[in-house]
Design a protein around this motif. Sequence first.
Motif, PDB file in Angstrom:
ATOM      1  N   ILE A 160      30.968  61.765  48.380  1.00 34.75           N
ATOM      2  CA  ILE A 160      31.457  61.796  47.016  1.00 34.75           C
ATOM      3  C   ILE A 160      31.035  60.503  46.328  1.00 34.75           C
ATOM      4  CG2 ILE A 160      33.536  61.995  45.582  1.00 34.75           C
ATOM      5  CD1 ILE A 160      32.889  64.404  47.462  1.00 34.75           C
ATOM      6  N   GLN A 161      30.647  60.592  45.074  1.00 37.43           N
ATOM      7  CA  GLN A 161      30.220  59.406  44.348  1.00 37.43           C
ATOM      8  C   GLN A 161      31.409  58.713  43.719  1.00 37.43           C
ATOM      9  OE1 GLN A 161      27.233  60.457  41.531  1.00 37.43           O
ATOM     10  NE2 GLN A 161      25.873  61.276  43.078  1.00 37.43           N
ATOM     11  N   HIS A 162      31.381  57.410  43.723  1.00 36.75           N
ATOM     12  CA  HIS A 162      32.386  56.607  43.025  1.00 36.75           C
ATOM     13  C   HIS A 162      31.650  55.768  42.010  1.00 36.75           C
ATOM     14  CE1 HIS A 162      35.689  54.007  42.089  1.00 36.75           C
ATOM     15  NE2 HIS A 162      34.943  52.953  42.377  1.00 36.75           N
ATOM     16  N   LEU A 169      43.183  57.122  53.706  1.00 36.56           N
ATOM     17  CA  LEU A 169      43.532  58.366  54.398  1.00 36.56           C
ATOM     18  C   LEU A 169      43.917  59.465  53.413  1.00 36.56           C
ATOM     19  CD1 LEU A 169      45.497  56.934  57.450  1.00 36.56           C
ATOM     20  CD2 LEU A 169      43.153  57.824  57.407  1.00 36.56           C
ATOM     21  N   TRP A 170      44.594  59.091  52.311  1.00 37.71           N
ATOM     22  CA  TRP A 170      44.948  60.070  51.288  1.00 37.71           C
ATOM     23  C   TRP A 170      43.687  60.644  50.659  1.00 37.71           C
ATOM     24  CZ3 TRP A 170      44.166  59.891  45.915  1.00 37.71           C
ATOM     25  CH2 TRP A 170      44.795  60.910  45.198  1.00 37.71           C
ATOM     26  N   PHE A 171      42.714  59.767  50.340  1.00 41.66           N
ATOM     27  CA  PHE A 171      41.460  60.252  49.769  1.00 41.66           C
ATOM     28  C   PHE A 171      40.732  61.176  50.740  1.00 41.66           C
ATOM     29  CE2 PHE A 171      41.205  57.070  46.253  1.00 41.66           C
ATOM     30  CZ  PHE A 171      40.953  57.995  45.246  1.00 41.66           C
ATOM     31  N   ILE A 172      40.712  60.843  52.006  1.00 44.30           N
ATOM     32  CA  ILE A 172      40.055  61.706  52.995  1.00 44.30           C
ATOM     33  C   ILE A 172      40.715  63.077  53.016  1.00 44.30           C
ATOM     34  CG2 ILE A 172      39.660  62.041  55.466  1.00 44.30           C
ATOM     35  CD1 ILE A 172      39.173  58.973  55.632  1.00 44.30           C
ATOM     36  N   GLU A 173      42.055  63.108  52.978  1.00 47.70           N
ATOM     37  CA  GLU A 173      42.762  64.394  52.936  1.00 47.70           C
ATOM     38  C   GLU A 173      42.369  65.182  51.690  1.00 47.70           C
ATOM     39  OE1 GLU A 173      46.953  63.639  53.044  1.00 47.70           O
ATOM     40  OE2 GLU A 173      46.874  62.741  55.044  1.00 47.70           O
ATOM     41  N   GLN A 174      42.290  64.502  50.547  1.00 44.89           N
ATOM     42  CA  GLN A 174      41.939  65.174  49.295  1.00 44.89           C
ATOM     43  C   GLN A 174      40.495  65.681  49.330  1.00 44.89           C
ATOM     44  OE1 GLN A 174      44.302  65.846  46.949  1.00 44.89           O
ATOM     45  NE2 GLN A 174      45.568  64.963  48.555  1.00 44.89           N
ATOM     46  N   ILE A 175      39.582  64.891  49.867  1.00 44.42           N
ATOM     47  CA  ILE A 175      38.182  65.304  49.966  1.00 44.42           C
ATOM     48  C   ILE A 175      38.067  66.512  50.886  1.00 44.42           C
ATOM     49  CG2 ILE A 175      35.904  64.617  50.834  1.00 44.42           C
ATOM     50  CD1 ILE A 175      36.665  61.721  49.837  1.00 44.42           C
ATOM     51  N   TYR A 177      38.914  68.418  46.803  1.00 48.77           N
ATOM     52  CA  TYR A 177      38.942  67.638  45.580  1.00 48.77           C
ATOM     53  C   TYR A 177      37.810  66.619  45.584  1.00 48.77           C
ATOM     54  CZ  TYR A 177      43.570  69.627  45.040  1.00 48.77           C
ATOM     55  OH  TYR A 177      44.610  70.497  44.920  1.00 48.77           O
ATOM     56  N   TRP A 178      37.395  66.225  44.397  1.00 51.63           N
ATOM     57  CA  TRP A 178      36.385  65.189  44.188  1.00 51.63           C
ATOM     58  C   TRP A 178      34.994  65.632  44.640  1.00 51.63           C
ATOM     59  CZ3 TRP A 178      39.366  62.429  41.326  1.00 51.63           C
ATOM     60  CH2 TRP A 178      40.685  62.194  41.692  1.00 51.63           C
ATOM     61  N   GLN A 179      34.759  66.915  44.860  1.00 52.25           N
ATOM     62  CA  GLN A 179      33.459  67.361  45.353  1.00 52.25           C
ATOM     63  C   GLN A 179      32.340  67.165  44.332  1.00 52.25           C
ATOM     64  OE1 GLN A 179      32.861  68.248  48.546  1.00 52.25           O
ATOM     65  NE2 GLN A 179      35.000  67.714  48.876  1.00 52.25           N
ATOM     66  N   ASP A 180      32.608  67.446  43.073  1.00 55.06           N
ATOM     67  CA  ASP A 180      31.556  67.365  42.049  1.00 55.06           C
ATOM     68  C   ASP A 180      31.887  66.373  40.949  1.00 55.06           C
ATOM     69  OD1 ASP A 180      29.944  69.354  43.268  1.00 55.06           O
ATOM     70  OD2 ASP A 180      31.285  70.886  42.471  1.00 55.06           O
ATOM     71  N   GLU A 181      32.730  65.422  41.242  1.00 48.23           N
ATOM     72  CA  GLU A 181      33.100  64.452  40.227  1.00 48.23           C
ATOM     73  C   GLU A 181      33.329  63.093  40.861  1.00 48.23           C
ATOM     74  OE1 GLU A 181      37.511  65.033  39.095  1.00 48.23           O
ATOM     75  OE2 GLU A 181      36.769  67.013  39.633  1.00 48.23           O
ATOM     76  N   ALA A 182      33.294  62.084  40.025  1.00 44.65           N
ATOM     77  CA  ALA A 182      33.514  60.721  40.495  1.00 44.65           C
ATOM     78  C   ALA A 182      34.995  60.489  40.763  1.00 44.65           C
ATOM     79  CB  ALA A 182      33.020  59.724  39.449  1.00 44.65           C
ATOM     80  N   LEU A 183      35.260  59.609  41.691  1.00 48.73           N
ATOM     81  CA  LEU A 183      36.641  59.192  41.914  1.00 48.73           C
ATOM     82  C   LEU A 183      37.117  58.435  40.682  1.00 48.73           C
ATOM     83  CD1 LEU A 183      36.479  57.746  45.548  1.00 48.73           C
ATOM     84  CD2 LEU A 183      37.094  60.061  44.838  1.00 48.73           C
ATOM     85  N   PRO A 184      38.407  58.369  40.469  1.00 50.87           N
ATOM     86  CA  PRO A 184      38.916  57.565  39.352  1.00 50.87           C
ATOM     87  C   PRO A 184      38.520  56.097  39.528  1.00 50.87           C
ATOM     88  CG  PRO A 184      40.638  58.957  40.258  1.00 50.87           C
ATOM     89  CD  PRO A 184      39.472  59.044  41.195  1.00 50.87           C
ATOM     90  N   LEU A 227      43.280  53.714  39.180  1.00 52.80           N
ATOM     91  CA  LEU A 227      44.036  53.899  40.424  1.00 52.80           C
ATOM     92  C   LEU A 227      45.070  52.796  40.608  1.00 52.80           C
ATOM     93  CD1 LEU A 227      41.179  55.016  42.812  1.00 52.80           C
ATOM     94  CD2 LEU A 227      43.220  56.355  42.246  1.00 52.80           C
ATOM     95  N   SER A 228      44.663  51.553  40.359  1.00 51.98           N
ATOM     96  CA  SER A 228      45.613  50.455  40.563  1.00 51.98           C
ATOM     97  C   SER A 228      46.785  50.559  39.591  1.00 51.98           C
ATOM     98  CB  SER A 228      44.924  49.097  40.448  1.00 51.98           C
ATOM     99  OG  SER A 228      44.486  48.849  39.141  1.00 51.98           O
TER     100      SER A 228
END
Length: 87
Positions: free
Chosen positions: A4-6, A37-43, A47-54, A59-60
Amino acid sequence: MQPIQHRDTLKPAMPEIFPLPHLNSDASAPLYNQLKLWFIEQIRAGYWQDEALPSERLLSERLNISRATVRQAIDSLERDGWVTKHH
């Protein structure tokens, strides 16, 4: 699976489809690792397959943690091949 791209410069809204992670500063796992670990669960959930992470800033702000903690989580995701960074 493609990483996933950030993009630090993108500021997409946080999807409201799922709840934000509940990070526990008293837990034995560091906050950055809990977020990672939360991001890994979401991926894995699709989620986040075709879009950038926030952005780190978004996030902060939403999670009430430092940008350094968010950056550490994203850097760890990148090292492990879950995301790629594009500045």
